[in-house]
Design a protein around this motif. Sequence first.
Motif, PDB file in Angstrom:
ATOM      1  N   PHE A   1     -11.981  32.682  27.704  1.00 31.92           N
ATOM      2  CA  PHE A   1     -13.296  32.313  28.239  1.00 31.92           C
ATOM      3  C   PHE A   1     -13.204  32.261  29.761  1.00 31.92           C
ATOM      4  CE2 PHE A   1     -16.750  29.671  29.584  1.00 31.92           C
ATOM      5  CZ  PHE A   1     -17.767  29.876  28.663  1.00 31.92           C
TER       6      PHE A   1
ATOM      7  N   SER B   1     -18.424  39.317  25.342  1.00 34.21           N
ATOM      8  CA  SER B   1     -19.616  38.486  25.172  1.00 34.21           C
ATOM      9  C   SER B   1     -19.946  37.812  26.497  1.00 34.21           C
ATOM     10  CB  SER B   1     -19.383  37.399  24.106  1.00 34.21           C
ATOM     11  OG  SER B   1     -19.082  37.982  22.851  1.00 34.21           O
TER      12      SER B   1
ATOM     13  N   GLY C   1     -22.201  42.018  19.039  1.00 34.82           N
ATOM     14  CA  GLY C   1     -20.864  41.732  18.551  1.00 34.82           C
ATOM     15  C   GLY C   1     -20.635  42.225  17.131  1.00 34.82           C
TER      16      GLY C   1
ATOM     17  N   HIS D   1     -22.758  31.603  17.422  1.00 41.70           N
ATOM     18  CA  HIS D   1     -21.416  31.256  17.874  1.00 41.70           C
ATOM     19  C   HIS D   1     -20.331  31.851  16.993  1.00 41.70           C
ATOM     20  CE1 HIS D   1     -22.265  28.111  14.890  1.00 41.70           C
ATOM     21  NE2 HIS D   1     -20.960  27.974  14.754  1.00 41.70           N
TER      22      HIS D   1
ATOM     23  N   ASN E   1     -20.977  28.484  22.681  1.00 39.33           N
ATOM     24  CA  ASN E   1     -19.722  28.003  22.095  1.00 39.33           C
ATOM     25  C   ASN E   1     -19.865  26.542  21.697  1.00 39.33           C
ATOM     26  OD1 ASN E   1     -19.275  30.066  24.300  1.00 39.33           O
ATOM     27  ND2 ASN E   1     -17.269  30.129  23.308  1.00 39.33           N
TER      28      ASN E   1
ATOM     29  N   GLN F   1     -24.552  36.825  24.624  1.00 37.86           N
ATOM     30  CA  GLN F   1     -24.295  35.866  23.545  1.00 37.86           C
ATOM     31  C   GLN F   1     -25.521  35.600  22.681  1.00 37.86           C
ATOM     32  OE1 GLN F   1     -22.684  32.081  24.588  1.00 37.86           O
ATOM     33  NE2 GLN F   1     -20.625  32.830  24.951  1.00 37.86           N
TER      34      GLN F   1
ATOM     35  N   PRO G   1     -23.645  28.723  27.541  1.00 38.84           N
ATOM     36  CA  PRO G   1     -22.802  29.220  26.448  1.00 38.84           C
ATOM     37  C   PRO G   1     -23.154  28.571  25.113  1.00 38.84           C
ATOM     38  CG  PRO G   1     -21.469  28.658  28.364  1.00 38.84           C
ATOM     39  CD  PRO G   1     -22.849  28.149  28.641  1.00 38.84           C
TER      40      PRO G   1
ATOM     41  N   GLN H   1     -14.869  36.308  26.822  1.00 36.28           N
ATOM     42  CA  GLN H   1     -16.188  35.673  26.832  1.00 36.28           C
ATOM     43  C   GLN H   1     -16.469  35.217  28.263  1.00 36.28           C
ATOM     44  OE1 GLN H   1     -16.244  32.587  23.805  1.00 36.28           O
ATOM     45  NE2 GLN H   1     -15.186  33.908  22.340  1.00 36.28           N
TER      46      GLN H   1
ATOM     47  N   LEU I   1     -18.980  35.872  18.658  1.00 33.43           N
ATOM     48  CA  LEU I   1     -18.489  36.015  20.023  1.00 33.43           C
ATOM     49  C   LEU I   1     -17.199  36.827  20.062  1.00 33.43           C
ATOM     50  CD1 LEU I   1     -19.134  32.376  21.289  1.00 33.43           C
ATOM     51  CD2 LEU I   1     -20.666  34.357  21.334  1.00 33.43           C
ATOM     52  N   SER I   2     -16.946  37.435  21.202  1.00 35.51           N
ATOM     53  CA  SER I   2     -15.829  38.365  21.343  1.00 35.51           C
ATOM     54  C   SER I   2     -14.474  37.665  21.262  1.00 35.51           C
ATOM     55  CB  SER I   2     -15.935  39.084  22.685  1.00 35.51           C
ATOM     56  OG  SER I   2     -14.759  39.833  22.938  1.00 35.51           O
TER      57      SER I   2
ATOM     58  N   SER J   1     -19.226  33.619  31.279  1.00 40.85           N
ATOM     59  CA  SER J   1     -20.373  32.735  31.451  1.00 40.85           C
ATOM     60  C   SER J   1     -20.792  32.710  32.910  1.00 40.85           C
ATOM     61  CB  SER J   1     -20.029  31.316  30.995  1.00 40.85           C
ATOM     62  OG  SER J   1     -21.076  30.413  31.331  1.00 40.85           O
TER      63      SER J   1
END
Length: 426
Positions: free
Chosen positions: A225, A132, A120, A198, A140, A114, A138, A206, A201-202, A208
Motif C-alpha cells: 500500500f 488499485s 480488478g 475491498h 481497505n 478502488q 481507501p 494499492q 483490491l490488487s 492512495s
Amino acid sequence: MTHFAFVAPPFPSHMRALQTVAQALIDRGHQATFFHLPEAAAWLTDPRIGFRAVGAADQPAGTLAAMLRRAARPGGPLGLRRVIQDVAESTDLLCRTLPDAFARAGIDAVVCDQMEAAGGLVAEALGLPYVSVACALPVNREPGVPLPVMPWAYADDDRTRQLCEASSRVYDRLMAPHGRVIARHAAAFGLPPRHALHDCLSPYAQLSQTVVGLEFPRRALPAHFHHVGPLRDAAPDPPLTLDLATDRPVVFASLGTLQGQRLAIFRRIVRACRRLDAHLVLAHCGGLSPAQARSLQVPGAVEVVDFVPQRAMLARADAVISHAGLNTVLDACVAGTPILALPITFDQPGVAARVVHAGAGLKASAHLAGASRLQRLLTRLLAEPDFRQRAQALGVAAQAAGGSARAARIAEAVATSARPVLAEAA
C-alpha cells in the motif's frame, strides 16, 4: 512499451485524477486507454489518451448523465436504492464487456479505481497485473477504523470498534445488490469468492491520494500500500483574473462538480461571509442557473462563477468552505488553507472527520448548520493559526509523496515484474 487499461467509476473527479497517471505513463513511453460508456470520454482532455467505448449497445444515450443526477441527489431510501442499483449495473456491464475489449485492444496491465470492482475482477480473470488506486478514501477495511462513508471520529476503544463493526454490517446489507454482482462475476471468472469492493483490491500495488497525516491511525494496511498523495497535472493553474480584496479575508466556497446545484447551502454561506465582512468567491461548477447565480452576487463582496482555477484560488484564499471532496481537501492542504467541511454524500463525511482529526479544519452539517454557526466556525478558522499550520504540514507531506509521477513508476514496476511492489521499495 506497455499498454495500460484504466477502469474507473464514471465520476469526473475520479476520471481526472486517473488521467494524470495516464499522462505520466505516456510521458514514460507507454500507452494508456480508458474504458467505459461513450459519454465518459468527455472527461478526458489529453488527446494522447485512448478511449474505448463499451456497453453502448446495452445503454441508451443519456444513461450516464441520468446516473450522475441520481448520485448527486439520491433523496430518500428509494432513491438510495436506485443509486446502489446504478453502481451494480455499471459493474455488471463492465465485467461483461471488458474481457473482450481488453483482448481487442491488446492490454498488458490495468490501473483500477478502488470504487469500480470490475477492473480488478477482469484483470485477475485474464491474468493481467493490476494496480488499485483510491481516488476517494481507501476502502481497505480494518477493525476500529470507520468506513469512509461514516462521519465518526476515530477513537481507540471497544465502543468505537463495536460501532464500526455494526455499521459495516448495515452498509454491506445496503450494498447487497452490488455485492451479488461482484460474487456472480467472481464465480463466473473462476476466482475465489468476492463480495465487496475491498475484496477486489490488487495484490501487486494499492495506491492512495491520501497521506498518513490525513488518515486515521492504521495498523493493517498491506505492505504494497502506497500513500502517493494528490494525483494532479504538473502544469500550474492559470492565474486568477478576479479582483479580490486585500484589506479583509478572502473565502473560497465550492461544493464540487456533482453538488454545485445546492442553492440553499450557498445562500447560507453567502450570509455567513457577509456577516464576517469577508470577500467570498463561490464556484458552483455549472450547477446553478444564471438567474440563481445572479441572486447570490454582491458587487465587491460575493463573486459567483461557474469555475475558477482551484489551486490558484486556494493559494489566495484565507479559508475554504468545501463539501469535503478529497480532491478539494488535498488541494487546500497543499495551499495551506484551513477548511470548513460541509459533507453531503459519498465519502465526504469520512473526509470531513479526518480533516478535524488532523486539525486542518472544522466541520458542520451541510443541511442543518445555519449562517450563524457557519460564521462562528469561519471566525475560528481565520483567527486561530493552528488550523493553517496543520493544513500546511499536511500540504508539505502531500507534495513530498510523489503524486502522479510516483504512481506511474509503481504501475510500471507492477507491469514489468508482475510481483508486489512494496512501499519501502517504491
